[in-house]
Design a protein around this motif. Structure first.
Motif, PDB file in Angstrom:
ATOM      1  N   ALA A   1       0.789  -1.190   0.127  1.00 53.44           N
ATOM      2  CA  ALA A   1       0.175   0.059   0.017  1.00 53.44           C
ATOM      3  C   ALA A   1       0.928   1.315   0.030  1.00 53.44           C
TER       4      ALA A   1
ATOM      5  N   THR B   1       2.279   1.894  -3.264  1.00 56.59           N
ATOM      6  CA  THR B   1       1.384   1.910  -4.262  1.00 56.59           C
ATOM      7  C   THR B   1       1.055   3.586  -4.304  1.00 56.59           C
ATOM      8  N   MET B   2       0.809   4.091  -2.729  1.00 53.35           N
ATOM      9  CA  MET B   2       0.515   5.470  -2.623  1.00 53.35           C
ATOM     10  C   MET B   2       1.649   6.497  -2.974  1.00 53.35           C
ATOM     11  N   ARG B   3       2.826   6.118  -2.606  1.00 54.67           N
ATOM     12  CA  ARG B   3       4.014   6.824  -3.279  1.00 54.67           C
ATOM     13  C   ARG B   3       3.992   6.926  -4.752  1.00 54.67           C
TER      14      ARG B   3
ATOM     15  N   LEU C   1       4.022  10.077   3.881  1.00 59.86           N
ATOM     16  CA  LEU C   1       4.081   8.667   3.896  1.00 59.86           C
ATOM     17  C   LEU C   1       5.538   8.204   4.470  1.00 59.86           C
TER      18      LEU C   1
ATOM     19  N   VAL D   1       2.302  13.295  -0.210  1.00 61.16           N
ATOM     20  CA  VAL D   1       2.883  11.982  -0.455  1.00 61.16           C
ATOM     21  C   VAL D   1       4.235  12.082   0.460  1.00 61.16           C
TER      22      VAL D   1
ATOM     23  N   TRP E   1      -0.302   9.910  -3.713  1.00 64.20           N
ATOM     24  CA  TRP E   1      -1.490  10.175  -2.951  1.00 64.20           C
ATOM     25  C   TRP E   1      -1.184   9.708  -1.338  1.00 64.20           C
ATOM     26  N   ALA E   2      -1.721  10.815  -0.569  1.00 65.61           N
ATOM     27  CA  ALA E   2      -1.746  10.484   0.948  1.00 65.61           C
ATOM     28  C   ALA E   2      -2.807  10.790   1.399  1.00 65.61           C
TER      29      ALA E   2
END
Length: 127
Positions: free
Chosen positions: A88, A91-93, A115, A112, A97-98
């Motif tokens: 996860a 993927t977010m990096r 994270l 981001v 998106w955070a």
């Protein structure tokens, strides 16, 4: 009398220290206590996301060290949570998106960069 083998003492001790540090970090975020979320004032903080991953890894290791087969099988659950957190995070990096819960304490500055570090999420995947 049953003794604890030395070969298990070192990983068990490391897992307990890791679990205590993760719990202290999570408590620091819950109580807004900066001295619990960073190694020293002005030093980088450990985010709750990272602390949760380290706690899961520690619990998994402690369960694996138990002699009972049921405990060893149960160790797969927190291990899979560590993998899920790592994937996860990657993927977010990559998506830049955070979500709001991961920007704890940062308010509008959450992005981001709030994270866990790429190295941290990469290690979660490898673990």
């Amino acid at each position: 009398m049953m003794t604890f083998p030395v070969s298990r003492a070192i990983p068990a001790g490391a897992a307990i220290v890791c679990l205590l540090l993760a719990a202290a970090t999570l408590a620091g975020w819950a109580w807004h206590a900066p001295f619990l979320i960073g190694a020293a004032p002005g030093q980088p903080q450990m985010y709750p996301y990272s602390a949760l991953g380290f706690a899961c890894a520690a619990v998994s290791l402690l369960l694996m060290l138990r002699a009972a087969p049921a405990a060893a099988r149960a160790s797969h659950v927190p291990a899979l949570l560590v993998l899920a957190l790592g994937l996860a995070g990657v993927t977010m990096r990559l998506a830049g998106w955070a979500p709001a819960p991961l920007s704890l304490g940062l308010g509008a500055a959450g992005n981001v960069w709030s994270l866990p570090a790429p190295l941290t999420v990469g290690l979660f995947v490898v673990l």
